[in-house]
Design an enzyme around this catalytic site. Structure first.
Site, PDB file in Angstrom:
ATOM      1  N   HIS A   1       5.234   5.026   1.328  1.00  0.00           N
ATOM      2  CA  HIS A   1       4.178   4.180   1.885  1.00  0.00           C
ATOM      3  C   HIS A   1       3.032   5.032   2.411  1.00  0.00           C
ATOM      4  O   HIS A   1       3.232   6.115   2.947  1.00  0.00           O
ATOM      5  CB  HIS A   1       4.725   3.305   3.017  1.00  0.00           C
ATOM      6  CG  HIS A   1       3.839   2.143   3.320  1.00  0.00           C
ATOM      7  ND1 HIS A   1       2.799   2.205   4.223  1.00  0.00           N
ATOM      8  CD2 HIS A   1       3.823   0.884   2.802  1.00  0.00           C
ATOM      9  CE1 HIS A   1       2.181   1.044   4.259  1.00  0.00           C
ATOM     10  NE2 HIS A   1       2.782   0.218   3.421  1.00  0.00           N
ATOM     11  N   HIS A   2       1.818   4.495   2.264  1.00  0.00           N
ATOM     12  CA  HIS A   2       0.628   5.260   2.609  1.00  0.00           C
ATOM     13  C   HIS A   2       0.532   5.549   4.096  1.00  0.00           C
ATOM     14  O   HIS A   2      -0.116   6.528   4.505  1.00  0.00           O
ATOM     15  CB  HIS A   2      -0.625   4.513   2.144  1.00  0.00           C
ATOM     16  CG  HIS A   2      -1.810   5.400   1.912  1.00  0.00           C
ATOM     17  ND1 HIS A   2      -2.517   5.981   2.944  1.00  0.00           N
ATOM     18  CD2 HIS A   2      -2.406   5.819   0.778  1.00  0.00           C
ATOM     19  CE1 HIS A   2      -3.511   6.709   2.447  1.00  0.00           C
ATOM     20  NE2 HIS A   2      -3.460   6.636   1.145  1.00  0.00           N
ATOM     21  N   THR A   3       1.141   4.730   4.936  1.00  0.00           N
ATOM     22  CA  THR A   3       1.111   5.030   6.365  1.00  0.00           C
ATOM     23  C   THR A   3       1.981   6.232   6.698  1.00  0.00           C
ATOM     24  O   THR A   3       1.730   6.942   7.675  1.00  0.00           O
ATOM     25  CB  THR A   3       1.608   3.827   7.189  1.00  0.00           C
ATOM     26  OG1 THR A   3       2.927   3.480   6.757  1.00  0.00           O
ATOM     27  CG2 THR A   3       0.688   2.641   7.035  1.00  0.00           C
TER      28      THR A   3
ATOM     29  N   LEU B   1       0.839  -1.194   0.000  1.00  0.00           N
ATOM     30  CA  LEU B   1       0.000   0.000   0.000  1.00  0.00           C
ATOM     31  C   LEU B   1       0.874   1.244   0.000  1.00  0.00           C
ATOM     32  O   LEU B   1       1.017   1.938   0.999  1.00  0.00           O
ATOM     33  CB  LEU B   1      -0.939  -0.014   1.212  1.00  0.00           C
ATOM     34  CG  LEU B   1      -2.009  -1.107   1.187  1.00  0.00           C
ATOM     35  CD1 LEU B   1      -2.761  -1.151   2.497  1.00  0.00           C
ATOM     36  CD2 LEU B   1      -2.971  -0.894   0.023  1.00  0.00           C
TER      37      LEU B   1
END
Length: 466
Positions: free
Chosen positions: A139-141, A21
């Protein structure tokens, strides 16, 4: 311990059994006229040489282990190994855009190393006429796509003579001084809004119970609204696979505005209708066009105050928009999209972003969360794909004298949502970024020509030519 929020922790855990993701962006640049033979070598070496502070968001990374009791926490490093994060790829001499997008698809499919800061930048050279590209992935986090794109844009300049500009990962005064957080209009950002709204406000529940059930009959009878879990199941909602396919298209903003003016629609409506025309043609050519219209998850901005509560910047609500892919007439498709999005703006404006997202939870959550299961059942589909439109710079931009010609977002895809279309407006053009599972859409390169064809059909249908 600095714990990850529940959604970020779920994403990190889910990556073990599901899709990575991360989000990416591609900038295509033309070197300045005075660039010498060592111009790109110098840019690459400077990007890998520690000389500026790295943005704090790119020094943090998620970590889990026995030392954290199995909980996901944030770690931060003071020193970033730029040689590990910044790489270079050279395409064969005379390579065109197809070779670039094939490489971008391969790079986008690679997982980020979880043992340190989860981002990377790749300088890609070898394009025709000496052009080169930056492919940036995060990364999406750590940072969503909108914030990542803004980080890159903050490092650009409208001055073509500047030659002292830092790399994209540098801590930016503009970013550090921004009081309002940049919020993501994508599905993961919207799911985050659902979690936050449901956890933080009893008032929202009261609104739902007290007044929102009266709209159920409207969802059943209205042609501009979509009931939960009623989108047709297509290959776009299959399991993703390990490989990615990426394509891009650029059109003049004046053409979008001409259709907008003739049809009495918005620019976002026209962009969505162009994507709808592409998907209708692509599915027809594969004998897979469903009898019911495809449904897009589209963001709607709520500005200012939400029902009397001060907000930091803009909040995004969401709306399920029928794309009219079951209609032959491009003008009728645009009219349906325009009426649906107008209804969405009214509803989201009336309820506020938080309540509108809770109403969409039944449609969004299964699509995003079921891929985290070891086996993905074929469930009813809430939507077929997200279509987002993010603003880019309004003027021509440069980086160390190199002209930024095109900006393309390359967003996240995952099982259940195997296609993502994100559009970026930049100066006098509109850039469409398409990303899909390679097994799901192996001929994604055709969308470049299909985008032109779909826009031309819209122009003809509304009389925007001649």
């Amino acid at each position: 311990m600095d714990l990850l929020d529940p959604l970020d922790a779920a994403m990190m855990t889910g990556e073990v059994i599901a899709s990575p993701l991360h989000v990416s962006a591609v900038l295509i640049l033309e070197p300045p006229a005075d660039a010498g033979p060592g111009y790109l070598d110098d840019i690459y070496q400077r990007a890998r040489t520690p000389s500026v502070a790295v943005d704090r968001r790119l020094r943090r990374y998620p970590h889990v282990g026995t030392d954290t009791g199995g909980l996901w926490t944030w770690r931060e490093t003071d020193t970033v190994d730029l040689g590990r994060h910044v790489t270079r790829r050279t395409l064969p001499a005379g390579s065109g855009r197809s070779a670039l997008w094939h490489l971008v698809g391969r790079l986008h499919a690679e997982r980020l190393d979880r043992s340190g800061p989860m981002w990377s930048g790749c300088l890609i050279d070898g394009l025709d006429d000496g052009r080169f590209a930056w492919f940036v992935k995060v990364h999406h986090t750590v940072m969503d796509g909108v914030a990542g794109l803004q980080l890159i844009i903050d490092g650009l300049s409208a001055d073509p003579e500047r030659r002292d500009m830092p790399p994209f990962y540098a801590a930016s005064g503009a970013a550090a001084g921004r009081s309002n957080p940049v919020r993501s209009p994508g599905p993961l950002g919207q799911l985050r809004s659902i979690v936050g709204a449901s956890a933080s406000s009893v008032e929202l529940t009261g609104r739902l119970v007290g007044g929102e059930l009266s709209d159920l009959m409207h969802y059943v009878t209205g042609d501009t609204t979509v009931a939960p879990l009623t989108a047709p199941y297509t290959r776009l909602n299959h399991r993703l696979g390990d490989e990615r396919a990426v394509a891009a298209a650029t059109v003049a903003k004046t053409r979008i505005k001409a259709v907008q003016s003739r049809a009495g629609a918005t620019g976002n409506d026209v962009v969505t209708a162009v994507v709808a025309g592409v998907l209708r043609g692509w599915l027809m050519d594969h004998d897979e066009l469903p009898g019911r219209s495809l449904v897009a998850l589209c963001p709607i901005t709520v500005r200012g105050r939400e029902h009397g509560t001060p907000e930091s910047g803009n909040a995004f609500g969401g709306w399920l928009c029928p794309l009219g892919t079951d209609m032959d007439d491009p003008a009728a498709r645009l009219d349906l999209i325009h009426r649906s999005m107008a209804e969405g703006k009214r509803q989201v404006g009336k309820r506020g972003a938080g309540t509108s997202m809770l109403l969409l939870a039944l449609s969004i959550a299964p699509t995003l969360l079921t891929p985290l299961l070891p086996l993905v059942p074929r469930l009813r589909t809430g939507y077929n794909l997200p279509i987002s439109n993010v603003p880019g710079p309004r003027t021509e931009m440069y980086w160390n004298g190199a002209h930024v010609e095109e900006i393309y977002p390359v967003s996240a895809v995952y099982g259940g949502q195997a296609l993502n279309v994100t559009v970026c407006s930049y100066a006098d053009r509109v850039c469409f970024g398409w990303v899909a599972g390679a097994e799901v859409m192996p001929d994604i390169a055709t969308v470049t020509e299909r985008t032109e064809r779909s826009l031309a059909e819209l122009e003809a249908a509304v009389g925007a030519r001649g």
